[in-house]
Design an enzyme around this catalytic site. Structure first.
Site, PDB file in Angstrom:
ATOM      1  N   THR A 179       0.808  -1.220   0.000  1.00  0.00           N
ATOM      2  CA  THR A 179       0.000   0.000   0.000  1.00  0.00           C
ATOM      3  C   THR A 179       0.840   1.269   0.000  1.00  0.00           C
ATOM      4  O   THR A 179       0.300   2.365  -0.163  1.00  0.00           O
ATOM      5  CB  THR A 179      -0.905   0.035   1.243  1.00  0.00           C
ATOM      6  OG1 THR A 179      -0.072  -0.015   2.417  1.00  0.00           O
ATOM      7  CG2 THR A 179      -1.870  -1.135   1.270  1.00  0.00           C
ATOM      8  N   LYS A 180       2.150   1.135   0.169  1.00  0.00           N
ATOM      9  CA  LYS A 180       3.000   2.297   0.376  1.00  0.00           C
ATOM     10  C   LYS A 180       3.487   2.894  -0.947  1.00  0.00           C
ATOM     11  O   LYS A 180       3.231   2.377  -2.025  1.00  0.00           O
ATOM     12  CB  LYS A 180       4.181   1.921   1.260  1.00  0.00           C
ATOM     13  CG  LYS A 180       3.765   1.391   2.639  1.00  0.00           C
ATOM     14  CD  LYS A 180       2.826   2.350   3.365  1.00  0.00           C
ATOM     15  CE  LYS A 180       2.606   1.967   4.824  1.00  0.00           C
ATOM     16  NZ  LYS A 180       1.734   0.791   4.997  1.00  0.00           N
TER      17      LYS A 180
END
Length: 373
Positions: A179-180
């Site tokens: 998700t980063k």
């Protein structure tokens, strides 16, 4: 069936696949030359002397606390992922929850300073959703009271305060979860200008074995302290090498998409993200705020309509069963934001069509829900 726009999506292409193949052919599958290349490149990117690969940001936070023998109170925001607080208690320390600024979701000096006492040993500011905390005041506090400063930069790879990147003010802890802003699948990084600290952490995360000690035979391994195996594999480091090469472009796309959403969303119905002074935002998440009474229904409705919205973070850590006993002060901004925030899809590969769908459905559904109240 309506195609769903996911909340997040990593940007992977053939370069990562090619690098994985290179690593596999090299036989360096555990920590080795690919980790070293990734570490050196990441240190240069952040603007520090040293970087150390590790298996997660949670482990980075834990190891940073253990290496500095932190067992007293550690000031952290409650508005964060539980990993921040877990690292504190598993390291043998005590979390003390600070409130945040409602507009940015970041903690600040005015919320931290009143919590400092003779038992305080460290501060962990969390850079929320892609932008840095106001680090000048926090850094000054840490220096004044001789406190360890450990930055939870999981959500802010590339974000800056006064043109200085997060993770360069204290001990930086980064996440490469999918998700980063960049990813290695699972994985993290620790950054620092302190050679002794990095060396101690390296020993801690390698079973407590110090490979720099003199030894009679090459096969001898002498543990000098209790340790763990928290290392990153060479395969994941290889992915990180390629991801880091394009981090600026990935962040530029996040900023571009976020600016477009801000223009397309109806400001009379919701609040769009606020960037603090002297900060740059890299939009690991794009968050909006709505009235508390419609938040849950709006998130559910967006998902039914094919927009993968979510909430970060609810409940805040101090409201979670394990951590309720640590709450000693009121956190009004934390509780207000936790009840009103929504995370909309944000990732580099979003198209203009995707962004229009996100904005149009958000505006439409808010009006529809208000019409029912």
């Amino acid at each position: 069936m309506t195609k769903k726009i996911p909340l997040c999506k990593p940007s992977i292409n053939q370069k990562e696949f090619k690098k994985i193949k290179e690593v596999l052919k090299s036989s360096w599958l555990t920590h080795g030359p690919f980790n070293e290349e990734f570490e050196e490149s990441f240190a240069r990117y952040i603007g520090v002397k040293y970087a150390l690969t590790i298996n997660s940001c949670a482990s980075a936070l834990f190891a940073s606390l253990k290496a500095q023998n932190i067992t007293g109170e550690v000031i952290i925001p409650s508005f964060t992922f539980v990993a921040t607080a877990n690292a504190v208690i598993t390291a043998g320390a005590v979390p003390v929850f600070a409130d945040i600024d409602y507009l940015t979701g970041n903690t600040s000096i005015k919320h931290i300073k009143p919590l400092i006492n003779s038992r305080t040993e460290a501060i962990i500011p969390v850079h929320f959703a892609g932008q840095s905390c106001q680090m000048d005041g926090i850094t000054n506090l840490a220096n004044k009271y001789k406190l360890a400063l450990i930055e939870d930069s999981a959500e802010a790879i590339g974000a800056t305060f006064r043109n200085k990147k997060t993770g360069s003010f204290g001990t930086g802890c980064f996440s490469f979860f999918p998700t980063k802003n960049m990813t290695t699948g699972e994985g993290g990084m620790i950054t620092s200008n302190d050679a002794a600290l990095i060396h101690k952490i390296k020993v801690l995360i390698s079973h407590g074995i110090d490979k720099t000690q003199n030894k009679k035979f090459i096969w001898q391994r002498d543990a000098i302290m209790p340790g763990w195996n928290l290392r990153m594999s060479g395969i994941l480091a290889g992915i990180g090498i390629e991801q880091l090469k394009k981090i600026n472009k990935l962040n530029e796309l996040r900023v571009k998409h976020s600016e477009y959403l801000t223009k397309r969303l109806d400001a009379s119905l919701l609040e769009t993200p606020t960037t603090g002074s002297n900060s740059s935002h890299v939009y690991q998440m794009y968050t909006i705020k709505v009235k508390q009474e419609i938040r849950d229904e709006l998130v559910a409705s967006l998902n039914r309509e094919g927009v993968g919205a979510s909430v970060h973070f609810s409940p805040p850590v101090h409201k979670q069963k394990l951590f309720k006993k640590f709450q000693k002060n009121k956190l009004p901004n934390t509780e207000r934001l936790s009840s009103s925030i929504i995370t909309l899809p944000m990732y580099p590969d979003l198209t203009k069509k995707d962004l229009d769908i996100i904005a149009d459905k958000t505006n439409k559904l808010i009006k529809k829900i208000y019409g029912k109240i």
